[in-house]
Design a protein around this motif. Sequence first.
Motif, PDB file in Angstrom:
ATOM      1  N   LEU A  32       8.230   0.238  -6.885  1.00 48.74           N
ATOM      2  CA  LEU A  32       9.129   0.872  -5.920  1.00 48.74           C
ATOM      3  C   LEU A  32       9.159  -0.023  -4.681  1.00 48.74           C
ATOM      4  N   ILE A  55      13.819   1.886  -2.921  1.00 47.80           N
ATOM      5  CA  ILE A  55      13.724   3.260  -2.428  1.00 47.80           C
ATOM      6  C   ILE A  55      14.060   3.208  -0.932  1.00 47.80           C
ATOM      7  N   GLU A  60       8.739   8.403   0.689  1.00 51.75           N
ATOM      8  CA  GLU A  60       9.006   8.755  -0.711  1.00 51.75           C
ATOM      9  C   GLU A  60       8.365   7.729  -1.655  1.00 51.75           C
ATOM     10  N   TRP A  63       4.561   8.180  -1.570  1.00 58.78           N
ATOM     11  CA  TRP A  63       4.179   9.482  -2.139  1.00 58.78           C
ATOM     12  C   TRP A  63       4.136   9.384  -3.674  1.00 58.78           C
ATOM     13  N   GLU A  64       5.115   8.668  -4.219  1.00 62.06           N
ATOM     14  CA  GLU A  64       5.200   8.541  -5.678  1.00 62.06           C
ATOM     15  C   GLU A  64       4.204   7.511  -6.231  1.00 62.06           C
ATOM     16  N   ALA A  65       3.773   6.614  -5.367  1.00 58.99           N
ATOM     17  CA  ALA A  65       2.957   5.484  -5.842  1.00 58.99           C
ATOM     18  C   ALA A  65       1.503   5.861  -6.115  1.00 58.99           C
ATOM     19  N   THR A  86       0.225  10.248   5.789  1.00 58.36           N
ATOM     20  CA  THR A  86      -0.108  11.517   5.120  1.00 58.36           C
ATOM     21  C   THR A  86      -0.048  11.424   3.595  1.00 58.36           C
ATOM     22  N   VAL A  87       0.754  10.499   3.076  1.00 58.23           N
ATOM     23  CA  VAL A  87       0.856  10.411   1.609  1.00 58.23           C
ATOM     24  C   VAL A  87      -0.036   9.301   1.037  1.00 58.23           C
TER      25      VAL A  87
ATOM     26  N   MET B   1       2.727  20.232   2.873  1.00 52.44           N
ATOM     27  CA  MET B   1       2.321  19.598   1.613  1.00 52.44           C
ATOM     28  C   MET B   1       1.145  20.332   0.950  1.00 52.44           C
ATOM     29  N   HIS B   2       0.273  20.931   1.773  1.00 50.46           N
ATOM     30  CA  HIS B   2      -0.910  21.592   1.202  1.00 50.46           C
ATOM     31  C   HIS B   2      -0.835  23.119   1.281  1.00 50.46           C
ATOM     32  N   ILE B  28      -5.208  13.736  -3.401  1.00 47.46           N
ATOM     33  CA  ILE B  28      -4.241  12.636  -3.413  1.00 47.46           C
ATOM     34  C   ILE B  28      -2.841  13.225  -3.619  1.00 47.46           C
ATOM     35  N   PRO B  29      -1.921  13.036  -2.654  1.00 38.80           N
ATOM     36  CA  PRO B  29      -0.560  13.524  -2.864  1.00 38.80           C
ATOM     37  C   PRO B  29       0.168  12.613  -3.861  1.00 38.80           C
ATOM     38  N   LYS B  30       0.816  13.214  -4.838  1.00 45.56           N
ATOM     39  CA  LYS B  30       1.452  12.381  -5.876  1.00 45.56           C
ATOM     40  C   LYS B  30       2.742  13.033  -6.357  1.00 45.56           C
ATOM     41  N   LYS B  31       3.811  12.238  -6.383  1.00 46.71           N
ATOM     42  CA  LYS B  31       5.063  12.725  -6.970  1.00 46.71           C
ATOM     43  C   LYS B  31       5.176  12.158  -8.378  1.00 46.71           C
ATOM     44  N   LEU B  32       5.624  12.993  -9.284  1.00 49.83           N
ATOM     45  CA  LEU B  32       5.809  12.556 -10.669  1.00 49.83           C
ATOM     46  C   LEU B  32       7.239  12.896 -11.055  1.00 49.83           C
ATOM     47  N   ARG B  33       7.939  11.938 -11.642  1.00 48.68           N
ATOM     48  CA  ARG B  33       9.308  12.227 -12.069  1.00 48.68           C
ATOM     49  C   ARG B  33       9.284  12.876 -13.448  1.00 48.68           C
ATOM     50  N   GLN B  36       7.579  11.498 -16.739  1.00 49.22           N
ATOM     51  CA  GLN B  36       6.473  10.576 -16.454  1.00 49.22           C
ATOM     52  C   GLN B  36       5.152  11.242 -16.830  1.00 49.22           C
TER      53      GLN B  36
END
Lengths: 133, 192
Positions: A32, A55, A60, A63-65, A86-87, B1-2, B28-33, B36
Amino acid sequence: MATKKTIAIIGALEEKGREVVQYLAKGDYHLLLFYKETEDPAQKQTDDSPEMEWISCPVEACWEADIVVLAIPSEEQREVVSGIKTVLTGKPVIDVSNEVNTVKELETSLPYSKIFSTLPHNIDTLIQQIIKT
Amino acid sequence: MHELLFQNINQRINLSPEEEEKLKTFFIPKKLRRRQYLLQEGEVCQYAAFVEKGLLRSYSIDKKGNEHIMQFAMENWWISDLYSFFSGEPSSYMIDALEDSELLLIKRDRYEELLKAIPSMERYFRLLLQNNLIATQRRLNDKLSLPAEELYRTMIETCDNIPQRIPQQMIASFLGITRETLSRIRKKMAAK
């Protein structure tokens, strides 16, 4: 089969950022890429690779990484890091500036991240070590 | 977020504002598509995941290529392969996102550190594991003793809006029945 890691590269059009992209594009990663929002989109070419994409927001991207690479000039670092802090909790953050002060400052501003430092040509080796641990 | 995580925890134990701040540093904050993976078969399960937004599933694939769904996890639920997470052995399961998701992950070593740093979290996780054990026993007993129609009815009653968010084939896989059987059951229930 291993889960593919997502790596955010912040400052992907900086000199060292370009090198990092070049080295990591050969690996099995989902990349990304982020550069300043104001940048001309025409420069942001990715050869239509599904594993590499631009991106528009650094939060964003980070956060995704799973792993974040910082390739930004040291004078911009403080502002960029405060926006994405924060991320980054619990995530490995790799600085490629090769400046001692930058690493120290990152360790202070990101106490809950794991800070690493390397040069672009060693980035893949370092990431492989991080993934194994 | 929390926020959702704090809500979930505070339903079981009471955290002080200081403890909430401390707790944030362990996740750990994590976004997943969608589509995935969080975990693939053969890997050691590194994380327990709390779902802030989205939907995930854990499943295995048998030698004939059939998927067997073990668990769905929507907002406010946890998902992991507990055996692999606690033993460090490779997992037999896969966990992937059925929708774009936002997760809070905790690693095995950080989990242990969290229990030391905030001792009341020990009670929180004990209650979670207790509920998980009860739900697993109930599901096993239902599978062994109930007809397919009752299994489907139980799923609708206990899984909130998950059945509306997933394709029919995944409901069938979760219940351990064929798509044709599920289709027959749904027609019969709609006719009543």
